[in-house]
Design a protein around this motif. Structure first.
Motif, PDB file in Angstrom:
ATOM      1  N   THR A   1     -40.110 -23.969 -59.464  1.00  0.00           N
ATOM      2  CA  THR A   1     -40.603 -25.347 -59.627  1.00  0.00           C
ATOM      3  C   THR A   1     -40.029 -26.253 -58.540  1.00  0.00           C
ATOM      4  OG1 THR A   1     -40.127 -24.796 -61.922  1.00  0.00           O
ATOM      5  CG2 THR A   1     -41.148 -26.938 -61.498  1.00  0.00           C
ATOM      6  N   GLN A   2     -38.708 -26.095 -58.317  1.00  0.00           N
ATOM      7  CA  GLN A   2     -38.079 -26.915 -57.274  1.00  0.00           C
ATOM      8  C   GLN A   2     -38.688 -26.631 -55.907  1.00  0.00           C
ATOM      9  OE1 GLN A   2     -34.045 -25.696 -57.918  1.00  0.00           O
ATOM     10  NE2 GLN A   2     -33.544 -27.506 -59.162  1.00  0.00           N
ATOM     11  N   LEU A   3     -38.923 -25.357 -55.638  1.00  0.00           N
ATOM     12  CA  LEU A   3     -39.484 -24.992 -54.339  1.00  0.00           C
ATOM     13  C   LEU A   3     -40.894 -25.547 -54.195  1.00  0.00           C
ATOM     14  CD1 LEU A   3     -38.376 -21.278 -53.805  1.00  0.00           C
ATOM     15  CD2 LEU A   3     -37.547 -23.304 -52.625  1.00  0.00           C
ATOM     16  N   ARG A   4     -41.650 -25.495 -55.299  1.00  0.00           N
ATOM     17  CA  ARG A   4     -43.016 -26.004 -55.242  1.00  0.00           C
ATOM     18  C   ARG A   4     -43.014 -27.476 -54.863  1.00  0.00           C
ATOM     19  NH1 ARG A   4     -44.832 -22.788 -60.538  1.00  0.00           N
ATOM     20  NH2 ARG A   4     -45.849 -21.024 -59.513  1.00  0.00           N
ATOM     21  N   SER A   5     -42.126 -28.241 -55.509  1.00  0.00           N
ATOM     22  CA  SER A   5     -42.140 -29.676 -55.214  1.00  0.00           C
ATOM     23  C   SER A   5     -41.567 -29.958 -53.832  1.00  0.00           C
ATOM     24  CB  SER A   5     -41.387 -30.450 -56.296  1.00  0.00           C
ATOM     25  OG  SER A   5     -40.038 -30.081 -56.261  1.00  0.00           O
ATOM     26  N   LYS A   6     -40.609 -29.090 -53.394  1.00  0.00           N
ATOM     27  CA  LYS A   6     -40.004 -29.333 -52.084  1.00  0.00           C
ATOM     28  C   LYS A   6     -40.926 -28.894 -50.948  1.00  0.00           C
ATOM     29  CE  LYS A   6     -35.375 -28.216 -53.178  1.00  0.00           C
ATOM     30  NZ  LYS A   6     -34.301 -27.263 -52.980  1.00  0.00           N
ATOM     31  N   VAL A   7     -41.560 -27.735 -51.143  1.00  0.00           N
ATOM     32  CA  VAL A   7     -42.220 -27.113 -50.005  1.00  0.00           C
ATOM     33  C   VAL A   7     -43.726 -27.364 -49.969  1.00  0.00           C
ATOM     34  CG1 VAL A   7     -42.644 -24.962 -48.804  1.00  0.00           C
ATOM     35  CG2 VAL A   7     -40.461 -25.361 -49.909  1.00  0.00           C
ATOM     36  N   CYS A   8     -44.412 -26.950 -51.008  1.00  0.00           N
ATOM     37  CA  CYS A   8     -45.841 -27.265 -51.023  1.00  0.00           C
ATOM     38  C   CYS A   8     -46.231 -27.745 -52.406  1.00  0.00           C
ATOM     39  CB  CYS A   8     -46.718 -26.118 -50.531  1.00  0.00           C
ATOM     40  SG  CYS A   8     -46.357 -24.507 -51.190  1.00  0.00           S
TER      41      CYS A   8
ATOM     42  N   ALA B   1     -34.834 -22.892 -47.519  1.00  0.00           N
ATOM     43  CA  ALA B   1     -34.989 -23.628 -48.770  1.00  0.00           C
ATOM     44  C   ALA B   1     -34.334 -22.821 -49.870  1.00  0.00           C
ATOM     45  CB  ALA B   1     -36.462 -23.838 -49.081  1.00  0.00           C
ATOM     46  N   GLU B   2     -34.002 -23.511 -50.956  1.00  0.00           N
ATOM     47  CA  GLU B   2     -33.284 -22.823 -52.026  1.00  0.00           C
ATOM     48  C   GLU B   2     -33.599 -23.555 -53.320  1.00  0.00           C
ATOM     49  OE1 GLU B   2     -29.906 -22.780 -54.689  1.00  0.00           O
ATOM     50  OE2 GLU B   2     -29.921 -24.312 -53.126  1.00  0.00           O
ATOM     51  N   GLY B   3     -33.771 -22.834 -54.416  1.00  0.00           N
ATOM     52  CA  GLY B   3     -34.024 -23.477 -55.704  1.00  0.00           C
ATOM     53  C   GLY B   3     -34.889 -22.627 -56.608  1.00  0.00           C
ATOM     54  N   THR B   4     -35.214 -23.164 -57.787  1.00  0.00           N
ATOM     55  CA  THR B   4     -36.105 -22.449 -58.689  1.00  0.00           C
ATOM     56  C   THR B   4     -37.528 -22.564 -58.152  1.00  0.00           C
ATOM     57  OG1 THR B   4     -36.532 -24.404 -60.004  1.00  0.00           O
ATOM     58  CG2 THR B   4     -34.658 -23.054 -60.668  1.00  0.00           C
TER      59      THR B   4
ATOM     60  N   GLN C   1     -41.006 -12.891 -57.919  1.00  0.00           N
ATOM     61  CA  GLN C   1     -41.434 -14.029 -58.739  1.00  0.00           C
ATOM     62  C   GLN C   1     -41.325 -13.708 -60.229  1.00  0.00           C
ATOM     63  OE1 GLN C   1     -45.189 -15.720 -57.559  1.00  0.00           O
ATOM     64  NE2 GLN C   1     -45.252 -17.080 -59.329  1.00  0.00           N
ATOM     65  N   GLU C   2     -41.494 -12.429 -60.571  1.00  0.00           N
ATOM     66  CA  GLU C   2     -41.409 -12.059 -61.986  1.00  0.00           C
ATOM     67  C   GLU C   2     -39.978 -12.069 -62.518  1.00  0.00           C
ATOM     68  OE1 GLU C   2     -43.231  -8.345 -62.953  1.00  0.00           O
ATOM     69  OE2 GLU C   2     -45.045  -8.905 -61.830  1.00  0.00           O
ATOM     70  N   ILE C   3     -39.016 -11.652 -61.680  1.00  0.00           N
ATOM     71  CA  ILE C   3     -37.684 -11.461 -62.262  1.00  0.00           C
ATOM     72  C   ILE C   3     -36.626 -12.461 -61.830  1.00  0.00           C
ATOM     73  CG2 ILE C   3     -37.958  -8.987 -62.711  1.00  0.00           C
ATOM     74  CD1 ILE C   3     -36.263  -8.488 -60.234  1.00  0.00           C
ATOM     75  N   CYS C   4     -36.849 -13.186 -60.738  1.00  0.00           N
ATOM     76  CA  CYS C   4     -35.774 -14.044 -60.256  1.00  0.00           C
ATOM     77  C   CYS C   4     -35.799 -15.406 -60.938  1.00  0.00           C
ATOM     78  CB  CYS C   4     -35.879 -14.242 -58.751  1.00  0.00           C
ATOM     79  SG  CYS C   4     -35.694 -12.713 -57.856  1.00  0.00           S
ATOM     80  N   THR C   5     -34.610 -15.952 -61.128  1.00  0.00           N
ATOM     81  CA  THR C   5     -34.532 -17.292 -61.694  1.00  0.00           C
ATOM     82  C   THR C   5     -34.401 -18.334 -60.590  1.00  0.00           C
ATOM     83  OG1 THR C   5     -32.151 -17.031 -61.915  1.00  0.00           O
ATOM     84  CG2 THR C   5     -33.471 -16.497 -63.829  1.00  0.00           C
ATOM     85  N   ARG C   6     -33.943 -17.890 -59.439  1.00  0.00           N
ATOM     86  CA  ARG C   6     -33.761 -18.824 -58.328  1.00  0.00           C
ATOM     87  C   ARG C   6     -33.950 -18.068 -57.021  1.00  0.00           C
ATOM     88  NH1 ARG C   6     -29.403 -22.389 -56.705  1.00  0.00           N
ATOM     89  NH2 ARG C   6     -27.827 -21.066 -57.634  1.00  0.00           N
ATOM     90  N   TYR C   7     -34.254 -18.797 -55.969  1.00  0.00           N
ATOM     91  CA  TYR C   7     -34.589 -18.152 -54.702  1.00  0.00           C
ATOM     92  C   TYR C   7     -33.880 -18.817 -53.548  1.00  0.00           C
ATOM     93  CZ  TYR C   7     -38.374 -16.770 -57.729  1.00  0.00           C
ATOM     94  OH  TYR C   7     -39.080 -16.294 -58.789  1.00  0.00           O
ATOM     95  N   GLY C   8     -33.639 -18.024 -52.513  1.00  0.00           N
ATOM     96  CA  GLY C   8     -33.187 -18.578 -51.245  1.00  0.00           C
ATOM     97  C   GLY C   8     -34.058 -17.970 -50.173  1.00  0.00           C
ATOM     98  N   LEU C   9     -34.605 -18.805 -49.323  1.00  0.00           N
ATOM     99  CA  LEU C   9     -35.457 -18.281 -48.259  1.00  0.00           C
ATOM    100  C   LEU C   9     -34.740 -18.386 -46.927  1.00  0.00           C
ATOM    101  CD1 LEU C   9     -37.793 -18.891 -50.459  1.00  0.00           C
ATOM    102  CD2 LEU C   9     -39.239 -18.748 -48.452  1.00  0.00           C
ATOM    103  N   MET C  10     -34.551 -17.220 -46.295  1.00  0.00           N
ATOM    104  CA  MET C  10     -33.811 -17.178 -45.036  1.00  0.00           C
ATOM    105  C   MET C  10     -34.766 -16.904 -43.892  1.00  0.00           C
ATOM    106  SD  MET C  10     -30.387 -17.173 -45.254  1.00  0.00           S
ATOM    107  CE  MET C  10     -29.639 -16.039 -44.101  1.00  0.00           C
ATOM    108  N   GLU C  11     -34.425 -17.451 -42.737  1.00  0.00           N
ATOM    109  CA  GLU C  11     -35.100 -17.022 -41.515  1.00  0.00           C
ATOM    110  C   GLU C  11     -34.138 -17.186 -40.358  1.00  0.00           C
ATOM    111  OE1 GLU C  11     -38.383 -19.221 -39.897  1.00  0.00           O
ATOM    112  OE2 GLU C  11     -39.499 -17.366 -39.594  1.00  0.00           O
ATOM    113  N   LYS C  12     -33.998 -16.147 -39.561  1.00  0.00           N
ATOM    114  CA  LYS C  12     -33.108 -16.161 -38.392  1.00  0.00           C
ATOM    115  C   LYS C  12     -31.726 -16.716 -38.725  1.00  0.00           C
ATOM    116  CE  LYS C  12     -36.765 -16.232 -35.006  1.00  0.00           C
ATOM    117  NZ  LYS C  12     -37.895 -17.156 -35.191  1.00  0.00           N
ATOM    118  N   GLY C  13     -31.195 -16.309 -39.865  1.00  0.00           N
ATOM    119  CA  GLY C  13     -29.845 -16.712 -40.218  1.00  0.00           C
ATOM    120  C   GLY C  13     -29.726 -18.056 -40.905  1.00  0.00           C
ATOM    121  N   ASN C  14     -30.817 -18.809 -40.958  1.00  0.00           N
ATOM    122  CA  ASN C  14     -30.756 -20.121 -41.612  1.00  0.00           C
ATOM    123  C   ASN C  14     -31.371 -20.077 -42.991  1.00  0.00           C
ATOM    124  OD1 ASN C  14     -29.753 -21.782 -39.343  1.00  0.00           O
ATOM    125  ND2 ASN C  14     -31.616 -20.992 -38.395  1.00  0.00           N
ATOM    126  N   LEU C  15     -30.770 -20.799 -43.919  1.00  0.00           N
ATOM    127  CA  LEU C  15     -31.346 -20.929 -45.250  1.00  0.00           C
ATOM    128  C   LEU C  15     -32.375 -22.059 -45.190  1.00  0.00           C
ATOM    129  CD1 LEU C  15     -31.027 -19.833 -48.147  1.00  0.00           C
ATOM    130  CD2 LEU C  15     -29.493 -21.738 -48.593  1.00  0.00           C
TER     131      LEU C  15
END
Ligand SMILES: Nc1ncnc2c1ncn2[C@@H]1O[C@H](COP(=O)(O)OP(=O)(O)OP(=O)(O)O)[C@@H](O)[C@H]1O
Ligand SMILES: [Mg+2]
Lengths: 303, 263
Positions: free
Chosen positions: A221-228, A216-219, A200-214
């Motif tokens: 702020t984007q993840l906050r609005s998309k996910v929780c 969610a992806e985004g900054t 969280q301190e150094i990344c500008t963007r994130y991709g969350l993987m599980e079992k080979g699937n992406l």
């Protein structure tokens, strides 16, 4: 310009295991991409696909418009890779190793020595430069691997858990270096990690993987609005009204999920009207960790 | 060839001095075969001449060049030009398999291969650099062995018979045709094993198979079935060269990222 693109990238291992499943990601120059996910999510496999060590079963990936499966050596000239399995030579000293790797990346011995010593200083390994690697600790090896990945001044860094064996100070140091490299030199970083706080301190963007699937992806702020969406309001107070007491933590702090700022004064008024004193109010946005757990557990509850 | 490949070759060649066990093997086998063996053989015949009688009978079978010499002179000639050429072949086989096992399997075992594969050289170039390194070590060890063997034999020959005994044309083919090609064959066998082998020892066992034809040659010679003439050596050399070329191509195909990193 897109530095890294993954298009419907899939990898099925010979045993039939689908490690990466139709992943789409594009990264532009200077981004620090945090690639997150539980064990076995397919992070290392993705790095190997990008480095040309594996060929995609379906889809494709490019690095600076080059296909790693077709021109691995051209991709390698542009990128530095740190993976947990990539070791260096035990019989050589720290600086000898860096000089050797410098020379196979096309640097002259004097260039690689100069650059190697610089990196050893930055990574606090200068005192151990003439020690054989067999006498290095895990953390020292890990830092030397990071120095090795930077020896030829790559434009992209693929880092697979680069700080997993490091003490907090060294990890902080490496993270600061990563941030600086992306900011000042425009290096694009593809970072796989389990250390969500550092990410969280150094990344500008994130991709969350599980079992080979992406998932969610985004900054952030984007993840906050998309996910929780929403935040948590924290209140330290006395005489808490009965209907709010279910939010009380063992320490006596109220932690109430809210959807809008309007809820803050409303709740405060209710506490005061029931005769309580408020000592502290704050709101906390969901952290990367919250988002991560939210995503991975929501999937579980859907099943 | 470029400087990057040269760096890999240099690193691989230097690595033998870091590995004690490997260094001892590379040292002991040639010393036994090229110094100890001729020394003991010639001296024992010199001091116990009765034993030489039987050998002289055996020597009748070989076309020893007409020499105005003693029977001792014939025995030294037999040693140098009949016995040692076959024994000598063990040296390049041993040196190249020890070296290539460390270079290919050892790097995989110690997990340094993956790091090397991320360098901006193509797999073909990495493969070539590693083959060249093993090949050069093998040739170096063979050359040093040959020289030291020659010094021992010539010294003994001069001391015992008062004149030198020269190596014949066989040695030319051994040194410049068979030793190089048989080294390449040993290297490629090790490379092919390296895909499956998990340890250096595993891979080296494979190279032992190469010693079987050498042993057959030795036995054939002692029982008188086979006489190793210069022409036979030339034919063997050409066959080895063909085999080496084919095997090199085949093992290059085995050299793939996915097969190399699988474990
Ligand atoms: N060589 C292989 N052959 C077969 N299956 C493999 C191979 N390597 C990995 N896998 C499988 O592929 C899946 C993804 O593995 P991968 O190493 O990419 O995970 P990861 O996200 O890096 O996990 P970790 O956080 O533990 O490092 C796992 O289920 C793993 O079992
Ligand atoms: Mg991994």
């Amino acid at each position: 310009m897109n530095v890294i693109t993954l298009t419907e990238l899939s990898k099925i291992y010979p045993g039939g295991k689908k490690a990466v499943d139709s992943v789409n990601i594009t990264l532009s120059s200077g981004e620090v991409f945090g690639f997150l996910g539980p064990n076995g999510a397919g992070k290392t496999t993705t790095i190997k696909l990008l480095g040309g060590m594996l060929t995609p079963t379906q889809g494709s990936c490019t690095v600076f418009s080059l296909d790693p499966a077709k021109n691995p050596e051209k991709v390698h000239a542009l990128c530095g890779v740190v993976t947990e399995h990539a070791q260096m030579y035990d019989a050589l000293t720290g600086i000898q190793n860096l000089i050797f790797y410098g020379s196979i990346y096309g640097l002259t011995p004097s260039e690689s020595k100069k650059r190697g010593l610089e990196l050893l200083k930055q990574l606090e390994l200068y005192d151990a430069k003439d020690q054989k690697l067999s006498a290095y600790s895990t953390g020292m090896r890990q830092r030397l691997s990071f120095a090795r990945a930077l020896i030829h001044q790559p434009k992209i860094l693929f880092l697979d858990e680069p700080t997993s064996g490091l003490d907090p100070e060294s990890a902080q140091n490496v993270h600061d270096m990563i941030r600086l490299l992306s900011k000042e030199n425009g290096i694009t970083v593809f970072l796989c990690t389990h250390q969500l706080r550092y990410a969280q301190e150094i990344c500008t963007r994130y991709g969350l993987m599980e079992k080979g699937n992406l998932l969610a992806e985004g900054t952030l702020t984007q993840l906050r609005s998309k996910v929780c969406s929403g935040a948590t309001m924290k209140i330290k107070a006395t005489e808490i009204p009965h209907e709010l007491s279910c939010y009380q933590t063992p320490e006596g702090i109220l932690e109430i999920p809210i959807q809008s700022e309007e809820e803050i004064p409303k709740t405060a008024r209710r506490i005061i009207e029931s005769g309580g004193n408020i000592y502290h109010i704050s709101t906390v946005l969901p952290s990367l960790e919250d988002i991560y757990f939210h995503l991975t557990t929501r999937k579980e509850s859907l099943k | 060839m470029n400087t990057q490949m040269a760096a890999i070759i240099k690193k691989d060649m230097q690595s033998i001095t870091c590995n004690k066990r490997m260094f001892t093997t590379l040292l002991v086998v040639p010393i036994v075969l090229t110094i100890f063996l001729p020394f003991v053989f010639i001296l024992s015949i010199y001091f116990v001449p009765e034993e030489g009688k039987e050998l002289l009978a055996l020597l009748e079978m070989f076309p020893i060049p007409v020499q105005s010499g003693s029977s001792l002179k014939s025995i030294i000639w037999f040693m140098l030009n009949i016995l040692l050429p076959v024994f000598f072949l063990i040296i390049p086989i041993m040196a190249s398999s020890v070296m290539s096992a460390a270079s290919f399997v050892g790097e995989k075992e110690k997990r340094t291969l993956e790091t090397l594969l991320y360098c901006p050289l193509s797999l073909k170039q990495i493969f070539r650099a590693k083959v060249i390194a093993s090949f050069l070590i093998s040739m170096l060890v063979s050359a040093i062995s040959f020289t030291s063997m020659l010094i021992v034999i010539e010294t003994l020959s001069y001391a015992i018979t008062g004149s030198f005994t020269f190596p014949d044309a066989k040695w030319f083919f051994i040194l410049f045709l068979i030793a190089p090609t048989i080294s390449l064959i040993a290297i490629t066998l090790i490379v092919q094993m390296s895909a499956r082998a998990q340890s250096i020892e595993d891979a080296q066992q494979g190279a032992v198979f190469l010693l079987i034809p050498v042993l057959l040659l030795l036995i054939g010679q002692f029982t008188g079935i086979l006489f190793i003439s210069t022409w036979l050596l030339l034919v063997i050399g050409i066959l080895c060269a063909l085999a080496a070329g084919l095997l090199l191509k085949k093992s290059m195909n085995h050299f793939q990222y996915e097969t190399l990193l699988k474990n």
